[in-house]
Design a protein around this motif. Sequence first.
Motif, short mmCIF file in Angstrom:
data_model
loop_
_atom_site.label_atom_id
_atom_site.label_comp_id
_atom_site.label_asym_id
_atom_site.label_seq_id
_atom_site.Cartn_x
_atom_site.Cartn_y
_atom_site.Cartn_z
N PHE A 183 0.76 -1.25 -0.10
CA PHE A 183 0.14 0.24 -0.03
C PHE A 183 0.72 1.21 -0.04
N PRO A 184 0.38 2.42 -0.51
CA PRO A 184 1.01 3.61 -0.61
C PRO A 184 0.84 4.17 0.87
N VAL A 185 2.00 5.01 1.07
CA VAL A 185 2.33 5.67 2.54
C VAL A 185 2.61 7.17 1.94
N TYR A 186 1.67 7.85 2.88
CA TYR A 186 1.28 9.36 2.51
C TYR A 186 2.12 9.96 3.51
N ARG A 187 3.21 10.88 3.33
CA ARG A 187 3.78 11.99 4.39
C ARG A 187 3.05 13.13 4.57
N ALA A 188 2.96 13.69 5.40
CA ALA A 188 2.55 15.34 5.68
C ALA A 188 2.93 15.94 4.29
N GLU A 238 4.65 0.84 1.01
CA GLU A 238 5.15 -0.33 2.05
C GLU A 238 4.62 -1.51 1.88
N THR A 239 5.60 -2.63 1.77
CA THR A 239 4.93 -4.26 1.50
C THR A 239 5.13 -4.90 3.07
N ARG A 271 9.89 -0.94 3.02
CA ARG A 271 9.34 0.31 2.60
C ARG A 271 10.39 0.96 1.38
N VAL A 272 9.81 1.31 0.12
CA VAL A 272 10.50 1.88 -0.64
C VAL A 272 10.33 3.24 -1.10
N GLU A 273 11.06 4.19 -1.24
CA GLU A 273 10.70 5.61 -1.63
C GLU A 273 10.34 5.66 -3.03
#
Length: 128
Positions: free
Chosen positions: A89-94, A105-106, A125-127
């Motif tokens: 799934f995608p991870v959103y930063r502020a 993130e996997t 986690r992959v940027e």
Amino acid sequence: GPRGAPPRMLDEGEGFVAQSVPLVELVDFEGDRVAEIVVGIASAGATAGPLELWILTAGSHGGLRTDFYEATERGGQVTVEGDRLRFEFPVYRAGDPGCCPSLVETQTIGHDRTSGRIGILERDRVEL
């Protein structure tokens, strides 16, 4: 149930959220010939909403017990790989716009022999 798990799997129609159930699978995480129930519930409003991952076990008295719960901020995908799950799934930063998360993130989810519970075995986690 697990920390953060809501009391119900499906919303009772309050608000403007549409829900779908893109995943229902039986997975024997512990190799004990008793399958757990894996359910993915996707929510959407104007855009994609959270994807909730539930892992349930049939209780000895006929009810269901929540063994694992995790929810994404927006979207995601669950894949069954034998006795494990791959949850991506995608991870959103502020400050990240809705189109463009900072990370993906996997998680590998399975039976943790140390704790005796179903949990996250690996997290990567992959940027972007």
